[in-house]
Design an enzyme around this catalytic site. Structure first.
Site, PDB file in Angstrom:
ATOM      1  N   ILE A 137      35.142  41.752  38.330  1.00 32.49           N
ATOM      2  CA  ILE A 137      36.233  41.923  37.217  1.00 32.49           C
ATOM      3  C   ILE A 137      37.456  42.718  37.731  1.00 32.49           C
ATOM      4  O   ILE A 137      36.907  43.875  38.519  1.00 32.49           O
ATOM      5  CB  ILE A 137      35.826  42.163  35.866  1.00 32.49           C
ATOM      6  CG1 ILE A 137      34.834  43.511  35.914  1.00 32.49           C
ATOM      7  CG2 ILE A 137      34.722  40.952  35.417  1.00 32.49           C
ATOM      8  CD1 ILE A 137      34.401  43.759  34.574  1.00 32.49           C
ATOM      9  N   ASP A 138      38.555  42.620  37.466  1.00 28.53           N
ATOM     10  CA  ASP A 138      39.538  43.480  38.039  1.00 28.53           C
ATOM     11  C   ASP A 138      39.235  44.894  37.459  1.00 28.53           C
ATOM     12  O   ASP A 138      38.850  45.272  36.552  1.00 28.53           O
ATOM     13  CB  ASP A 138      41.058  43.008  37.374  1.00 28.53           C
ATOM     14  CG  ASP A 138      41.318  41.704  37.790  1.00 28.53           C
ATOM     15  OD1 ASP A 138      40.857  41.038  38.745  1.00 28.53           O
ATOM     16  OD2 ASP A 138      42.182  41.024  36.995  1.00 28.53           O
ATOM     17  N   LYS A 139      40.148  45.825  38.262  1.00 31.63           N
ATOM     18  CA  LYS A 139      39.885  47.257  38.044  1.00 31.63           C
ATOM     19  C   LYS A 139      40.242  47.643  36.740  1.00 31.63           C
ATOM     20  O   LYS A 139      39.404  48.257  36.053  1.00 31.63           O
ATOM     21  CB  LYS A 139      40.931  47.815  38.934  1.00 31.63           C
ATOM     22  CG  LYS A 139      41.159  49.398  38.663  1.00 31.63           C
ATOM     23  CD  LYS A 139      42.199  49.837  39.550  1.00 31.63           C
ATOM     24  CE  LYS A 139      42.467  51.500  39.107  1.00 31.63           C
ATOM     25  NZ  LYS A 139      43.550  51.960  39.900  1.00 31.63           N
ATOM     26  N   ARG A 237      44.618  36.082  33.489  1.00 38.41           N
ATOM     27  CA  ARG A 237      45.964  36.602  33.635  1.00 38.41           C
ATOM     28  C   ARG A 237      46.717  35.644  33.802  1.00 38.41           C
ATOM     29  O   ARG A 237      47.916  35.634  33.457  1.00 38.41           O
ATOM     30  CB  ARG A 237      45.916  37.830  34.518  1.00 38.41           C
ATOM     31  CG  ARG A 237      45.171  38.856  33.723  1.00 38.41           C
ATOM     32  CD  ARG A 237      44.688  40.120  34.856  1.00 38.41           C
ATOM     33  NE  ARG A 237      45.782  40.806  35.307  1.00 38.41           N
ATOM     34  CZ  ARG A 237      45.833  41.441  36.174  1.00 38.41           C
ATOM     35  NH1 ARG A 237      44.791  41.903  37.160  1.00 38.41           N
ATOM     36  NH2 ARG A 237      47.014  42.289  36.548  1.00 38.41           N
TER      37      ARG A 237
END
Length: 304
Positions: A137-139, A237
């Site tokens: 999962i993204d930062k 996103r």
């Protein structure tokens, strides 16, 4: 050590220095580029600038790229929120701001560093930089993530990802008010044709499917649940921005003017479910949305 020289054209005027270099160094992460700038390996017209510097036409940018070094990723005593652990898997609630695994230029402070310290060993299928990492999962996205402690577990989990049988449910706050109570976005995603640090809906890209359902509507925002059928980079996103409802706080795909002084998008991996590699039983884990997310929900709710 290599030196690269770039001349800024009129089409790139007023772009941040780090963003400009990411577009010219497509195989380097933004963190890597920012570290080059901080280490004074980047000069603009023979001067040192910050990452936030806005480039102008005919700027001459020189980048000194150090030679790669052999790296061993070490465990670090970083606190992690462990939701479940056994001999095969470990499930954690990743906080916003933590990178999942090391990458060139970023070798410390990641979830992998924390897991190596906590577990001692992880599966080796993804190599030295991404041990145990089955999915990411993204930062700046928080929430539930599973890592594999051995290759057997890793293969079993990876197969579930491939067949889309793993449950992955996210909570997001988006800009604007969604009219439909639910919907499905089935649009292919690939690297943005002009901006290499972004993904985009691109004809010929990899198939990406996001299902969403409205949880609550506010005056200018909507709280939604998203269920991933596929798992492309930045999928939620990109898809929500594509239909005109980018995530609140998203620095890449969202509105330029941010209202809530956030450190990233309001996206939380709330639920993760999978068949346990050894027992064959389905197990499921949840993590509540973090406090900063709740704070913004309270703000937008008070304006209803």
């Amino acid at each position: 050590m290599k030196t690269k020289v770039f001349l800024v054209g009129s089409e790139d005027e007023k772009i941040r220095l780090d963003v400009f270099l990411c577009s010219r160094l497509p195989h380097k992460s933004r963190n890597y580029v920012q570290n080059l700038i901080e280490d004074k390996r980047v000069k603009v017209n023979e001067s040192i600038k910050k990452s936030s510097y806005k480039v102008t036409c005919e700027d001459n940018i020189t980048v000194t790229i150090p030679d790669p070094v052999e790296t061993s990723i070490k465990g670090e005593n970083i606190p992690i929120d462990v939701l479940y652990e056994d001999g095969d898997v470990i499930v954690v609630n990743k906080p916003q701001g933590m990178i999942v695994h090391p990458a060139p230029g970023v070798y410390t402070g990641t979830l992998v560093n924390a897991l190596l310290y906590h577990c001692g060993d992880l599966s080796g299928i993804n190599g030295v930089m991404r041990p145990g990492i089955v999915h990411r999962i993204d930062k700046d996205t928080s929430g539930v993530l599973v890592a594999a402690k051995n290759d057997f577990a890793h293969n079993k989990l990876a197969e579930q990802l491939k067949t889309h049988s793993m449950t992955r449910e996210y909570i997001a706050l988006v800009e604007g008010v969604l009219k439909e109570d639910s919907g499905t976005i089935d649009k292919p995603i690939a690297r943005h044709p002009r901006d290499k640090i972004k993904m985009a809906v691109v004809s010929g890209g990899k198939r990406a499917v996001t299902h969403y359902r409205v949880i609550k509507r506010f005056k200018n925002n909507t709280l939604i649940k998203c269920i991933l059928e596929t798992g492309r980079t930045h999928q939620i996103r990109v898809h929500m921005a594509y239909i005109g409802h980018p995530l609140v706080g998203d620095p890449v795909y969202g509105y330029r003017k941010q209202r809530f002084n956030l450190n990233g998008q309001l996206l939380h991996a709330k639920k993760l479910g999978f068949i346990h590699p050894s027992t064959g039983k389905y197990i499921e884990f949840e993590a509540d949305i973090p406090d900063y997310f709740k704070r913004v929900i309270d703000i937008v709710d008070s304006k209803n």
